[in-house]
Design an enzyme around this catalytic site. Structure first.
Site, mmCIF file in Angstrom:
data_model
loop_
_atom_site.group_PDB
_atom_site.id
_atom_site.type_symbol
_atom_site.label_atom_id
_atom_site.label_comp_id
_atom_site.label_asym_id
_atom_site.label_seq_id
_atom_site.Cartn_x
_atom_site.Cartn_y
_atom_site.Cartn_z
ATOM 1 N N SER A 1 0.836 -1.209 0.000
ATOM 2 C CA SER A 1 0.000 0.000 0.000
ATOM 3 C C SER A 1 0.865 1.251 0.000
ATOM 4 O O SER A 1 1.737 1.412 0.863
ATOM 5 C CB SER A 1 -0.897 0.031 1.247
ATOM 6 O OG SER A 1 -1.756 -1.062 1.230
ATOM 7 N N HIS B 1 -3.272 -0.208 -4.832
ATOM 8 C CA HIS B 1 -2.628 -1.365 -5.474
ATOM 9 C C HIS B 1 -3.024 -1.376 -6.947
ATOM 10 O O HIS B 1 -4.064 -1.915 -7.325
ATOM 11 C CB HIS B 1 -3.054 -2.671 -4.791
ATOM 12 C CG HIS B 1 -2.530 -2.803 -3.404
ATOM 13 N ND1 HIS B 1 -1.386 -3.508 -3.102
ATOM 14 C CD2 HIS B 1 -2.965 -2.274 -2.244
ATOM 15 C CE1 HIS B 1 -1.148 -3.423 -1.805
ATOM 16 N NE2 HIS B 1 -2.097 -2.679 -1.254
ATOM 17 N N HIS C 1 -4.152 -9.847 -1.450
ATOM 18 C CA HIS C 1 -4.082 -10.186 -0.027
ATOM 19 C C HIS C 1 -4.972 -11.403 0.256
ATOM 20 O O HIS C 1 -5.964 -11.619 -0.434
ATOM 21 C CB HIS C 1 -4.587 -9.012 0.825
ATOM 22 C CG HIS C 1 -3.818 -7.752 0.615
ATOM 23 N ND1 HIS C 1 -4.051 -6.916 -0.449
ATOM 24 C CD2 HIS C 1 -2.820 -7.180 1.334
ATOM 25 C CE1 HIS C 1 -3.215 -5.882 -0.382
ATOM 26 N NE2 HIS C 1 -2.458 -6.018 0.695
ATOM 27 N N TYR D 1 -7.087 -11.699 2.545
ATOM 28 C CA TYR D 1 -8.453 -11.297 2.924
ATOM 29 C C TYR D 1 -9.356 -11.043 1.716
ATOM 30 O O TYR D 1 -10.563 -10.900 1.855
ATOM 31 C CB TYR D 1 -8.435 -10.067 3.844
ATOM 32 C CG TYR D 1 -7.828 -8.813 3.245
ATOM 33 C CD1 TYR D 1 -8.464 -8.089 2.248
ATOM 34 C CD2 TYR D 1 -6.606 -8.334 3.711
ATOM 35 C CE1 TYR D 1 -7.901 -6.945 1.703
ATOM 36 C CE2 TYR D 1 -6.028 -7.197 3.183
ATOM 37 C CZ TYR D 1 -6.686 -6.509 2.175
ATOM 38 O OH TYR D 1 -6.123 -5.384 1.634
ATOM 39 N N GLU D 2 -8.770 -10.979 0.514
ATOM 40 C CA GLU D 2 -9.616 -10.791 -0.671
ATOM 41 C C GLU D 2 -10.400 -12.065 -0.991
ATOM 42 O O GLU D 2 -11.293 -12.054 -1.834
ATOM 43 C CB GLU D 2 -8.760 -10.306 -1.856
ATOM 44 C CG GLU D 2 -8.284 -8.862 -1.628
ATOM 45 C CD GLU D 2 -7.282 -8.365 -2.656
ATOM 46 O OE1 GLU D 2 -7.694 -8.063 -3.777
ATOM 47 O OE2 GLU D 2 -6.073 -8.279 -2.324
ATOM 48 N N ALA E 1 2.771 -1.455 4.048
ATOM 49 C CA ALA E 1 2.456 -0.439 5.056
ATOM 50 C C ALA E 1 2.102 -1.214 6.320
ATOM 51 O O ALA E 1 1.470 -2.269 6.229
ATOM 52 C CB ALA E 1 1.275 0.398 4.597
ATOM 53 N N MET F 1 -1.004 -6.957 7.107
ATOM 54 C CA MET F 1 -1.870 -7.992 6.524
ATOM 55 C C MET F 1 -1.247 -8.631 5.281
ATOM 56 O O MET F 1 -1.968 -9.119 4.410
ATOM 57 C CB MET F 1 -3.227 -7.374 6.156
ATOM 58 C CG MET F 1 -3.941 -6.671 7.293
ATOM 59 S SD MET F 1 -5.453 -5.869 6.736
ATOM 60 C CE MET F 1 -5.827 -4.829 8.150
ATOM 61 N N SER F 2 0.068 -8.599 5.171
ATOM 62 C CA SER F 2 0.677 -9.106 3.931
ATOM 63 C C SER F 2 2.086 -9.621 4.195
ATOM 64 O O SER F 2 2.453 -9.897 5.334
ATOM 65 C CB SER F 2 0.735 -7.974 2.897
ATOM 66 O OG SER F 2 1.667 -6.990 3.309
ATOM 67 N N ASN G 1 0.856 4.131 10.420
ATOM 68 C CA ASN G 1 0.005 4.539 11.552
ATOM 69 C C ASN G 1 0.523 3.843 12.800
ATOM 70 O O ASN G 1 1.292 2.884 12.701
ATOM 71 C CB ASN G 1 -1.450 4.094 11.299
ATOM 72 C CG ASN G 1 -1.549 2.584 11.065
ATOM 73 O OD1 ASN G 1 -1.232 2.100 9.982
ATOM 74 N ND2 ASN G 1 -1.951 1.849 12.083
ATOM 75 N N HIS H 1 -8.131 2.655 6.020
ATOM 76 C CA HIS H 1 -7.184 2.332 4.940
ATOM 77 C C HIS H 1 -6.752 3.604 4.210
ATOM 78 O O HIS H 1 -5.603 3.716 3.775
ATOM 79 C CB HIS H 1 -7.826 1.336 3.969
ATOM 80 C CG HIS H 1 -6.908 0.950 2.842
ATOM 81 N ND1 HIS H 1 -5.741 0.243 3.055
ATOM 82 C CD2 HIS H 1 -6.948 1.204 1.509
ATOM 83 C CE1 HIS H 1 -5.111 0.067 1.902
ATOM 84 N NE2 HIS H 1 -5.821 0.638 0.946
HETATM 85 N N1 HPA Z 1 -2.852 -3.109 11.212
HETATM 86 C C1 HPA Z 1 -2.835 -4.040 10.230
HETATM 87 N N2 HPA Z 1 -2.424 -3.781 9.000
HETATM 88 C C2 HPA Z 1 -1.978 -2.542 8.741
HETATM 89 C C3 HPA Z 1 -1.967 -1.540 9.703
HETATM 90 C C4 HPA Z 1 -2.412 -1.835 11.016
HETATM 91 O O1 HPA Z 1 -2.434 -0.993 11.937
HETATM 92 N N3 HPA Z 1 -1.475 -0.424 9.120
HETATM 93 C C5 HPA Z 1 -1.191 -0.744 7.835
HETATM 94 N N4 HPA Z 1 -1.510 -2.039 7.597
#
Ligand code: HPA
Length: 275
Positions: free
Chosen positions: A32, A63, A85, A87-88, A115, A213-214, A237, A249
């Site tokens: 991301s 993406h 991902h 989760y898709e 990210a 998540m990746s 973040n 997101h």
């Molecule tokens: N949690 C999970 N996945 C993420 C986060 C997060 O805080 N930030 C960017 N991808």
């Protein structure tokens, strides 16, 4: 998995036919906000994921879904602009396909970017973190099933997934660009929901520095294929509960785009030192 191997061969054949010359030794998978690093490199060719057998369209903002063949001095490298991902909901195959395709095209080293949410208090938003090791908290394991490649062991060693030489190069590259990289352990969950503060507090106790998540499935597969792996997280973040902000997101993409100039110059310098 035999079917998957066949599709990988079809995809490689199509790319080689369309691109004529294609001998990359490195691949970069963009997470991301990382996709625009492709803009500054010499793009020799590209193809949309939807035109490549086995690579379905990306569905997540940030993406783009394009594969670039780039040139650097006399060398070539691939940029996967966007990833799939878990989760898709399409299983592991689309998640790990770029790694299998890169291997088929002769790639020996892979840079996985993402990210991530910062857990450790040594991490701040827009920091870049070199992944030292990971924890797989995804539901299952992408290596379950038939062996992915004739060279892959049934029981891959995972004691050194992230290559120490590549880590040294990226640290030097960042130093040359006036940036100090952070280092840490990346913990991967399936998502798509962000974590709860209670989960983050538990992951901190387990020793995780950042969460996302990746990356982990690709790293596991690349390692099992004997590729050298480098992982780089942009801290987009602070993870849930670390400050009072709610997570979205859009904020993740915005924050990693802010760090883009820094990411670009470090990757460019990395290429100088790598090739
Ligand atoms: N949690 C999970 N996945 C993420 C986060 C997060 O805080 N930030 C960017 N991808």
């Amino acid at each position: 998995m035999e079917e998957l191997t066949e599709v990988v061969c079809d995809a490689a054949k199509k790319l080689k036919k369309n691109w004529q010359s294609c001998s990359p030794s490195l691949a970069i998978i963009c997470g991301s906000g990382w996709g625009s690093i492709a803009d500054v490199f010499v793009q020799k060719n590209f193809m949309g994921y939807s035109e490549i057998p086995g690579m379905s369209k990306t569905t997540v903002a940030g993406h783009a879904g394009k594969l670039f063949l780039c040139g650097f001095q006399n060398s070539e490298f691939l940029i996967f602009q966007g990833r799939k991902h878990f989760y898709e909901g399409e299983g592991w195959a689309p998640v790990v396909f770029p790694v299998l395709l890169a291997k088929k095209l002769g790639v020996k080293s892979i840079l996985l970017t993402n990210a991530a949410g910062g857990i450790s208090n040594h991490l701040e938003v827009s920091d870049l973190m070199v992944i030292e090791d990971h924890m797989n908290f995804m539901p299952g394991n992408p290596l379950i099933g038939p062996i992915l490649h004739q060279d892959s062991p049934r029981f891959p060693d995972q004691s050194k997934i992230y290559d120490s030489h590549l880590r040294k190069i990226i640290v030097q590259a960042a130093k040359d660009c006036g940036t100090t990289l952070r280092h840490g352990i990346y913990l991967a969950l399936s998502g798509p929901a962000f974590e709860t503060p209670a989960e983050i507090s538990a992951f901190a106790k387990l020793g995780a520095d950042a969460v996302g998540m990746s990356t982990v499935p690709e790293a596991m597969v690349a390692n099992s294929l004997g590729m050298k792996v480098l992982g780089l997280s942009c801290i987009s973040n602070l993870a849930a509960g670390i400050n009072m902000d709610s997570l979205s997101h859009e904020d993740v993409v915005r924050a990693s785009q802010k760090a883009l100039p820094k990411m670009r110059s470090i990757i460019l310098r990395f290429l100088h030192l790598f090739f």
